[in-house]
Design an enzyme around this catalytic site. Structure first.
Site, PDB file in Angstrom:
ATOM      1  CD  GLU A 107      -2.962   1.379   2.109  1.00 52.95           C
ATOM      2  OE1 GLU A 107      -3.475   0.427   2.719  1.00 52.95           O
ATOM      3  OE2 GLU A 107      -3.173   2.578   2.384  1.00 52.95           O
ATOM      4  CG  HIS A 131      -0.796   5.498  -1.604  1.00 55.01           C
ATOM      5  ND1 HIS A 131      -1.598   4.557  -2.199  1.00 55.01           N
ATOM      6  CD2 HIS A 131      -1.051   5.415  -0.269  1.00 55.01           C
ATOM      7  CE1 HIS A 131      -2.322   3.942  -1.264  1.00 55.01           C
ATOM      8  NE2 HIS A 131      -1.995   4.433  -0.089  1.00 55.01           N
ATOM      9  CG  HIS A 187      -6.559   3.080  -0.407  1.00 47.97           C
ATOM     10  ND1 HIS A 187      -6.950   4.399  -0.294  1.00 47.97           N
ATOM     11  CD2 HIS A 187      -5.376   2.959   0.242  1.00 47.97           C
ATOM     12  CE1 HIS A 187      -6.026   5.041   0.412  1.00 47.97           C
ATOM     13  NE2 HIS A 187      -5.069   4.205   0.750  1.00 47.97           N
ATOM     14  CG  ASP A 192      -1.144   4.329   4.026  1.00 49.59           C
ATOM     15  OD1 ASP A 192      -1.175   4.694   2.827  1.00 49.59           O
ATOM     16  OD2 ASP A 192      -2.113   4.474   4.797  1.00 49.59           O
TER      17      ASP A 192
HETATM   18 MN    MN Z   1      -3.154   4.440   1.769  1.00 45.64          MN
END
Ligand code: MN
Length: 323
Positions: free
Chosen positions: A8, A10, A163, A286
């Protein structure tokens, strides 16, 4: 632990960058922007420093999902996916890709997923919650108009990462006057957990038992609630009031994976391991909303067995994504 795979993680393109403004105070926005737009600089340095061999990259949120103009949503998804394909091609040993999908148009989303998987070598999709074709109608993916889309996902046999995004204003009235509850504090998990439960109860996984849905943030609270969902008022002997054929936990245990993104807590991890098992938990950070060192330092030293650490840090992801 060396050789971790994180999923995860980004990035943003200039068209979607401002969707991430507001999640950190003004002073931090300059740094967050730089983190989102970078692929091969600071990101790769942090991966090297903290034992992350591969990141599977995805577009920031809500991005494509929150573009009501359908042709524009399709255009931005393609643009982001083409950009990501080029960046991953520069370091195929370190970066893989999740497709952004314009689910405002299920047919276009299915074609884009086919293109990304078959032509660009993507390993799945990451979608930021419900999609919208107007300002106030959230489209959840248990709706009948998504059945053909799910058939395509099932046929391609790639995971679908659900998500979070924030609820639309009319669905966020419970948070009125309490803005601190929006986003990752609470509203993300609430929104995403309900969406996941809608999928489980809809019968989707009876039709497509091979579908794999991934949830971030240690399962958005679902492991902790799973027993109660199936066992409330157990003395009342009536069939569950949903179209699916089995217990909700059966779908959670057989069709879902969860990641550690943004939830670096051993107590929470152990609860998740006891519910869904170490075979269905995957390490993630994240980035750039959370720090790679916070995720990796915690995971590498958490009081779990080395076998479980290897599974969650690497081998589960290798199997799931056929890396
Ligand atoms: Mn995220």
């Amino acid at each position: 632990m060396q050789g971790k795979i994180a999923l995860e993680e980004h990035f943003a393109i200039p068209d979607t960058l401002m969707d991430s403004a507001g999640f950190v105070p003004g002073d931090y926005w300059t740094q967050l922007q730089a983190r989102l737009l970078d692929i091969h600089g600071q990101r790769l340095d942090l991966m090297d420093k903290h034992g992350i061999e591969t990141m599977i990259l995805s577009l920031n949120a809500p991005a494509v999902q929150a573009i009501p103009d359908v042709p524009r949503a399709i255009e931005i998804a393609k643009k982001a996916n083409d950009f990501l394909a080029e960046e991953c091609a520069k370091r195929p040993d370190r970066f893989r890709a999740f497709a952004a999908l314009p689910l405002q148009d299920p047919e276009a989303a299915a074609r884009e997923l086919e293109r990304c998987v078959n032509e660009l070598g993507f390993v799945g999709a990451l979608v930021n919650g419900f999609s919208q074709r107007d300002a106030d109608t959230p489209l959840y993916y248990d709706l009948p108009e998504y059945l053909d889309f799910w058939s395509v996902v099932s046929k391609l046999d790639v995971p679908f990462y659900l998500h979070p995004r924030n609820p639309l204003p009319q669905d966020a009235r419970i948070y009125a006057g309490h803005p601190w509850l929006m986003g990752p504090t609470w509203a993300f998990a609430q929104e995403t957990a309900v969406h996941a439960l809608r999928l489980m109860g809809s019968g989707l996984f009876d039709k497509h038992p091979n579908l794999n849905i991934i949830l971030g943030h240690m399962g958005e609270g679902l492991p902790y609630m799973m027993w109660r969902i199936d066992n409330r008022n157990a003395w009342v002997k009536v069939a569950p009031n949903y179209p699916a054929k089995r217990r909700i936990a059966d779908y959670f245990n057989e069709n879902f994976y969860i990641t550690t993104s943004g939830n670096f807590r051993t107590q929470t991890l152990i609860d998740a391991m006891l519910e869904i098992s170490a075979d269905r938990i995957l390490f993630s950070t994240d980035w750039p909303f959370e720090n790679v060192d916070h995720a990796a330092d915690w995971f590498d030293t958490a009081t779990i067995s080395e076998l479980d650490r290897q599974k969650m840090g690497r081998t589960n992801a290798k199997k799931l994504f056929k890396l």
